[in-house]
Design a protein around this motif. Sequence first.
Motif, PDB file in Angstrom:
ATOM      1  N   VAL A   1     -20.549   7.679 -14.061  1.00 47.55           N
ATOM      2  CA  VAL A   1     -19.156   7.596 -14.475  1.00 47.55           C
ATOM      3  C   VAL A   1     -18.356   7.214 -13.235  1.00 47.55           C
ATOM      4  N   THR A   2     -17.289   6.468 -13.468  1.00 53.27           N
ATOM      5  CA  THR A   2     -16.432   6.004 -12.378  1.00 53.27           C
ATOM      6  C   THR A   2     -15.020   6.491 -12.631  1.00 53.27           C
ATOM      7  N   GLY A   3     -14.447   7.144 -11.633  1.00 52.26           N
ATOM      8  CA  GLY A   3     -13.076   7.617 -11.725  1.00 52.26           C
ATOM      9  C   GLY A   3     -12.179   6.807 -10.816  1.00 52.26           C
ATOM     10  N   LYS A   4     -10.936   6.601 -11.256  1.00 52.21           N
ATOM     11  CA  LYS A   4      -9.928   5.983 -10.404  1.00 52.21           C
ATOM     12  C   LYS A   4      -8.680   6.849 -10.437  1.00 52.21           C
ATOM     13  N   ALA A   5      -8.276   7.313  -9.245  1.00 49.12           N
ATOM     14  CA  ALA A   5      -7.036   8.078  -9.100  1.00 49.12           C
ATOM     15  C   ALA A   5      -5.925   7.102  -8.755  1.00 49.12           C
ATOM     16  N   ARG A   6      -4.818   7.185  -9.502  1.00 51.50           N
ATOM     17  CA  ARG A   6      -3.667   6.302  -9.298  1.00 51.50           C
ATOM     18  C   ARG A   6      -2.409   7.141  -9.255  1.00 51.50           C
ATOM     19  N   ALA A   7      -1.567   6.856  -8.286  1.00 47.41           N
ATOM     20  CA  ALA A   7      -0.341   7.639  -8.106  1.00 47.41           C
ATOM     21  C   ALA A   7       0.647   7.397  -9.241  1.00 47.41           C
TER      22      ALA A   7
ATOM     23  N   ALA B   1      -4.190  11.901  -2.470  1.00 51.76           N
ATOM     24  CA  ALA B   1      -2.930  12.577  -2.142  1.00 51.76           C
ATOM     25  C   ALA B   1      -2.806  12.806  -0.643  1.00 51.76           C
ATOM     26  N   ASN B   2      -3.887  13.226  -0.021  1.00 58.89           N
ATOM     27  CA  ASN B   2      -3.831  13.485   1.413  1.00 58.89           C
ATOM     28  C   ASN B   2      -3.710  12.199   2.221  1.00 58.89           C
ATOM     29  N   MET B   3      -4.214  11.108   1.710  1.00 56.17           N
ATOM     30  CA  MET B   3      -4.022   9.815   2.383  1.00 56.17           C
ATOM     31  C   MET B   3      -2.589   9.311   2.220  1.00 56.17           C
ATOM     32  N   ALA B   4      -1.910   9.738   1.153  1.00 51.89           N
ATOM     33  CA  ALA B   4      -0.565   9.236   0.842  1.00 51.89           C
ATOM     34  C   ALA B   4       0.551  10.119   1.384  1.00 51.89           C
ATOM     35  N   CYS B   5       0.225  11.260   1.982  1.00 54.76           N
ATOM     36  CA  CYS B   5       1.289  12.121   2.508  1.00 54.76           C
ATOM     37  C   CYS B   5       1.548  11.800   3.977  1.00 54.76           C
ATOM     38  N   GLU B   6       2.753  12.140   4.406  1.00 55.56           N
ATOM     39  CA  GLU B   6       3.182  11.841   5.770  1.00 55.56           C
ATOM     40  C   GLU B   6       2.329  12.590   6.792  1.00 55.56           C
TER      41      GLU B   6
ATOM     42  N   THR C   1       0.825  -1.212   0.000  1.00 54.00           N
ATOM     43  CA  THR C   1       0.000   0.000   0.000  1.00 54.00           C
ATOM     44  C   THR C   1       0.862   1.267   0.000  1.00 54.00           C
ATOM     45  N   ILE C   2       0.314   2.327  -0.538  1.00 55.03           N
ATOM     46  CA  ILE C   2       1.011   3.624  -0.575  1.00 55.03           C
ATOM     47  C   ILE C   2       0.512   4.552   0.522  1.00 55.03           C
ATOM     48  N   TRP C   3      -0.460   4.093   1.293  1.00 50.88           N
ATOM     49  CA  TRP C   3      -1.131   4.972   2.243  1.00 50.88           C
ATOM     50  C   TRP C   3      -0.325   5.178   3.514  1.00 50.88           C
ATOM     51  N   LYS C   4      -0.262   6.433   3.932  1.00 54.16           N
ATOM     52  CA  LYS C   4       0.421   6.804   5.172  1.00 54.16           C
ATOM     53  C   LYS C   4      -0.585   7.128   6.279  1.00 54.16           C
ATOM     54  N   ARG C   5      -1.858   7.193   5.921  1.00 59.60           N
ATOM     55  CA  ARG C   5      -2.929   7.491   6.871  1.00 59.60           C
ATOM     56  C   ARG C   5      -4.041   6.475   6.671  1.00 59.60           C
TER      57      ARG C   5
ATOM     58  N   HIS D   1      -8.193   1.381  -3.068  1.00 55.37           N
ATOM     59  CA  HIS D   1      -7.312   0.324  -3.573  1.00 55.37           C
ATOM     60  C   HIS D   1      -5.949   0.446  -2.900  1.00 55.37           C
ATOM     61  N   ASP D   2      -5.067  -0.517  -3.111  1.00 59.20           N
ATOM     62  CA  ASP D   2      -3.702  -0.412  -2.589  1.00 59.20           C
ATOM     63  C   ASP D   2      -2.953   0.755  -3.220  1.00 59.20           C
ATOM     64  N   ASP D   3      -3.344   1.140  -4.444  1.00 59.92           N
ATOM     65  CA  ASP D   3      -2.610   2.172  -5.179  1.00 59.92           C
ATOM     66  C   ASP D   3      -3.458   3.357  -5.611  1.00 59.92           C
TER      67      ASP D   3
END
Length: 141
Positions: A99-105, A71-76, A2-6, A33-35
């Motif tokens: 419509v379905t959106g998926k944000a991916r880092a 982005a806010n879930m993935a920041c320290e 996972t990429i999540w920090k929170r 998702h994990d990403d």
Amino acid sequence: MTIWKRDFTVEALNLGLRNTLCEALGMEVTVIHDDGVSGTMPVDSRTVQPMRLLHGGASVALAESLGSMAANMACEPGSYCVGLEINANHIRSATSGLVTGKARAIHIGRSTQIWEINIMDDKGRMVCISRLTMAVKSQNS
């Protein structure tokens, strides 16, 4: 991995949408998702332009909302993210359904993050592709 920090839940993210543009446009977070993060938005009277096609601005609002949450879930801890730039290419129109959106880092750095957001219609066809650049800020400044 996972990429999540929170630690967030879908329910908590959806609670955060209350009394915002996201709620007004009918957005809903559906999966963490994990990403990345996925969510939906209806194609209805709130989100179409006068020709009854999904408004490009509504697509961009969905893209920025999903990317910003991710982005806010993935920041320290002790940091937060704000938008610097967003662009969108509108590939095809949508006239009904969801419509379905998926944000991916694409990049998660100390000072910036870049997210790609793909928006699909309910038949799995690409409606919009967007790229969002976020600035990572310290809560101490």
